[in-house]
Design an enzyme around this catalytic site. Structure first.
Site, mmCIF file in Angstrom:
data_model
loop_
_atom_site.group_PDB
_atom_site.id
_atom_site.type_symbol
_atom_site.label_atom_id
_atom_site.label_comp_id
_atom_site.label_asym_id
_atom_site.label_seq_id
_atom_site.Cartn_x
_atom_site.Cartn_y
_atom_site.Cartn_z
ATOM 1 N N ASP A 1 -6.984 4.181 -4.648
ATOM 2 C CA ASP A 1 -7.583 4.094 -3.312
ATOM 3 C C ASP A 1 -8.228 5.461 -3.058
ATOM 4 O O ASP A 1 -8.569 6.168 -4.022
ATOM 5 C CB ASP A 1 -6.533 3.715 -2.258
ATOM 6 C CG ASP A 1 -7.161 3.312 -0.928
ATOM 7 O OD1 ASP A 1 -7.723 2.215 -0.837
ATOM 8 O OD2 ASP A 1 -7.111 4.093 0.040
ATOM 9 N N LYS B 1 0.860 -1.185 0.000
ATOM 10 C CA LYS B 1 0.000 0.000 0.000
ATOM 11 C C LYS B 1 0.892 1.229 0.000
ATOM 12 O O LYS B 1 2.051 1.164 0.418
ATOM 13 C CB LYS B 1 -0.894 0.032 1.247
ATOM 14 C CG LYS B 1 -2.160 0.866 1.087
ATOM 15 C CD LYS B 1 -3.259 0.062 0.441
ATOM 16 C CE LYS B 1 -4.538 0.849 0.305
ATOM 17 N NZ LYS B 1 -5.660 -0.025 -0.074
HETATM 18 P P1 NAD Z 1 -13.043 7.582 -2.711
HETATM 19 O O1 NAD Z 1 -12.044 8.655 -2.542
HETATM 20 O O2 NAD Z 1 -13.551 7.296 -4.069
HETATM 21 O O3 NAD Z 1 -14.308 7.836 -1.768
HETATM 22 C C1 NAD Z 1 -14.240 8.082 -0.400
HETATM 23 C C2 NAD Z 1 -15.569 8.659 0.016
HETATM 24 O O4 NAD Z 1 -15.616 8.803 1.433
HETATM 25 C C3 NAD Z 1 -15.861 10.038 -0.562
HETATM 26 O O5 NAD Z 1 -17.233 10.107 -0.922
HETATM 27 C C4 NAD Z 1 -15.582 10.966 0.621
HETATM 28 O O6 NAD Z 1 -16.304 12.184 0.516
HETATM 29 C C5 NAD Z 1 -16.081 10.105 1.747
HETATM 30 N N1 NAD Z 1 -15.571 10.462 3.052
HETATM 31 C C6 NAD Z 1 -14.332 10.817 3.428
HETATM 32 N N2 NAD Z 1 -14.295 11.070 4.736
HETATM 33 C C7 NAD Z 1 -15.545 10.869 5.207
HETATM 34 C C8 NAD Z 1 -16.152 10.962 6.474
HETATM 35 N N3 NAD Z 1 -15.444 11.316 7.546
HETATM 36 N N4 NAD Z 1 -17.465 10.673 6.574
HETATM 37 C C9 NAD Z 1 -18.179 10.301 5.515
HETATM 38 N N5 NAD Z 1 -17.671 10.190 4.291
HETATM 39 C C10 NAD Z 1 -16.368 10.470 4.133
HETATM 40 O O7 NAD Z 1 -12.374 6.271 -2.070
HETATM 41 P P2 NAD Z 1 -12.735 4.769 -2.332
HETATM 42 O O8 NAD Z 1 -11.792 4.248 -3.357
HETATM 43 O O9 NAD Z 1 -14.203 4.615 -2.530
HETATM 44 O O10 NAD Z 1 -12.294 4.105 -0.949
HETATM 45 C C11 NAD Z 1 -13.142 4.094 0.181
HETATM 46 C C12 NAD Z 1 -12.696 2.999 1.127
HETATM 47 O O11 NAD Z 1 -12.722 1.735 0.435
HETATM 48 C C13 NAD Z 1 -11.268 3.136 1.665
HETATM 49 O O12 NAD Z 1 -11.210 2.584 2.954
HETATM 50 C C14 NAD Z 1 -10.472 2.278 0.716
HETATM 51 O O13 NAD Z 1 -9.248 1.838 1.262
HETATM 52 C C15 NAD Z 1 -11.446 1.132 0.513
HETATM 53 N N6 NAD Z 1 -11.217 0.317 -0.678
HETATM 54 C C16 NAD Z 1 -11.159 0.872 -1.910
HETATM 55 C C17 NAD Z 1 -10.965 0.067 -3.005
HETATM 56 C C18 NAD Z 1 -10.968 0.603 -4.413
HETATM 57 O O14 NAD Z 1 -10.921 -0.202 -5.346
HETATM 58 N N7 NAD Z 1 -11.065 1.895 -4.638
HETATM 59 C C19 NAD Z 1 -10.793 -1.314 -2.847
HETATM 60 C C20 NAD Z 1 -10.883 -1.845 -1.573
HETATM 61 C C21 NAD Z 1 -11.101 -1.032 -0.503
#
Ligand code: NAD
Length: 419
Positions: free
Chosen positions: A146, A106
């Site tokens: 991410d 990561k």
């Molecule tokens: P992203 O940046 O696309 O979205 C994150 C979202 O969370 C946004 O809508 C943001 O406004 C919101 N957010 C941030 N802080 C917040 C808070 N305090 N309260 C409410 N909402 C809040 O990111 P993502 O890629 O969707 O990732 C989200 C989670 O999923 C992370 O933990 C990431 O590690 C995990 N994840 C992502 C992937 C991927 O393929 N993108 C894969 C596995 C896990």
């Protein structure tokens, strides 16, 4: 939330617990408690006004027992070494749970990308790529999107890395634009995996999705797709949030309208004004009266301060580490079902694996093939975790770690220790 929260310590706690449940000695699992390699880099960026700012960047290669390091890159002000270590470790266990031939890695940069212009963001990405280039590569360590990174950023990384190497190297990252060798279905894969995991749980317990209300924290890549696909399966999405606010509508949010609104870059929920939709706080969102809660934002959202107030009966972890160890203990005692991150959100890395395989073979699969293969892998992994939970009479988080630890310990035994 708690400033002393350390997700890496949480990871070690669960490892120790589950290794004990499996009867392993410390020496069987000690190797799994430490990242193999940690890199911290300083990333100077010329800002648009001519000044220079230096950002801190990280890439942690947790484990390569089962294959190349694999895991996303995060741009967020809270990124620090302990967070990246935990996230890289979770990737190693996740890849083992779904049995894709990767280790875990990561990375990230401590930055709020919203404070940068587009050109500054590009310069940051290029310099960060150059700083981690010595340790990444299609057969070494393959980053992906991410929080606050996306296909466009991955495209910039492909270009920078390829220029440094002197040849095109699309396989250095996954989650890149389709035109640059990205896979169909990758952008939706994590949210799709969340939906598949939820549906598998429903099927096993005879729950009709049409009877289920869902709240989603974090309507980004993962949360918005999960919400939309669960809605397509019949669930009613009654609340959701992003960094700006939460919104709620007991009658069910109009997902077609909401998805259209969120597809416009920069649109935030605080400006989503519709009849019957009211604003709620992030805390209200987490404790909203619903059947299923999908935390899909950041770590440590459900912890000892609010776990006793959660009303949902099922939590499906779209985010990595959204429930702390202490929060998890409280939920477990209360009988709240948690479908753990290393299973529920693994659809992204599974599809990343498909993308990488397509790149290495110079082939591309159609969307139907990708989605069908994704479903096969997720359903098999889900069944494996359920079986393990039943065998050990334990919850799904413990069971998922059991599956992962057994595979990793076995790989270590087969490989031995060099030299
Ligand atoms: P992203 O940046 O696309 O979205 C994150 C979202 O969370 C946004 O809508 C943001 O406004 C919101 N957010 C941030 N802080 C917040 C808070 N305090 N309260 C409410 N909402 C809040 O990111 P993502 O890629 O969707 O990732 C989200 C989670 O999923 C992370 O933990 C990431 O590690 C995990 N994840 C992502 C992937 C991927 O393929 N993108 C894969 C596995 C896990």
């Amino acid at each position: 939330m708690d400033n002393n929260y350390n997700p890496y310590q949480d990871l070690i706690k669960i490892l120790d617990k589950v290794a004990g449940m499996l009867g392993y000695e410390e020496s069987d699992v000690s190797i799994l408690k430490y990242p193999e390699r940690e890199l911290q880099v300083s990333v100077p960026v010329e800002m648009d006004d001519g000044t220079v700012k230096v950002f801190q960047g990280y890439r942690v290669q947790y484990n390569s027992l089962r294959g190349p390091y694999k895991g996303g890159l995060r741009y967020h002000p809270q990124v620090n070494m302990d967070e990246v270590k935990a996230l890289s470790g979770w990737m190693a266990f996740k890849c083992a749970v779904v049995d894709v031939p990767y280790g875990g890695g990561k990375g990230g940069v401590t930055v709020d990308p919203n404070t940068l212009s587009h050109k500054e963001l590009v310069r940051l990405t290029r310099r960060f790529t150059a700083m981690i280039a010595p340790i990444i590569g299609p057969e070494i360590d393959i980053p992906a999107p991410d929080v606050n990174t996306n296909a466009e950023i991955m495209g910039i990384i492909v270009d920078t890395y390829s220029m440094l190497k002197g040849h095109s190297s699309p396989g250095v990252v996954t989650g890149k634009p389709i035109e640059l060798g990205g896979s169909l279905g990758r952008a939706e894969a994590t949210g799709r995996g969340v939906m598949i995991s939820t549906m598998e749980y429903f099927k096993k317990h005879g729950i009709d999705p049409k009877t289920q209300t869902v709240a989603v924290q974090g309507m980004g890549n993962v949360g918005s797709v999960a919400a939309n696909l669960l809605n397509e399966k019949g669930c009613k999405i009654v609340a959701c949030s992003d960094v700006s606010t939460g919104i709620a509508c007991e009658a069910g949010l109009d997902m077609a309208d909401l998805m259209k609104y969120l597809s416009v870059r920069g649109n935030l929920l605080k400006d989503y004004k519709r009849d019957g939709v009211r604003m709620i706080s992030n805390e209200e969102l987490l404790t909203f009266d619903c059947d299923v809660l999908v935390p899909a934002a950041l770590e440590n959202q459900i912890n000892e301060t609010n776990a006793d107030k959660i009303k949902a009966k099922i939590i499906v972890e779209g985010a990595n580490g959204p429930v702390s160890v202490k929060g998890d203990e409280i939920l477990d005692k209360r009988g709240v079902i948690v479908i753990p991150d290393i299973l529920a959100n693994a659809g992204g890395v599974v599809c990343s694996y498909f993308e990488w395989v397509q790149n290495l073979q110079f082939m591309s699969w159609n969307l139907e093939t990708v989605n069908q293969k994704l479903e096969e892998v997720m359903v098999k992994a889900f069944a494996g975790v359920v079986k393990k939970a039943e065998e050990h009479n334990t919850n799904m988080r413990n069971a998922a770690y059991m599956v992962a630890i057994e595979r990793l310990v076995r790989a270590k035994k087969l490989r031995g220790i060099f030299p």
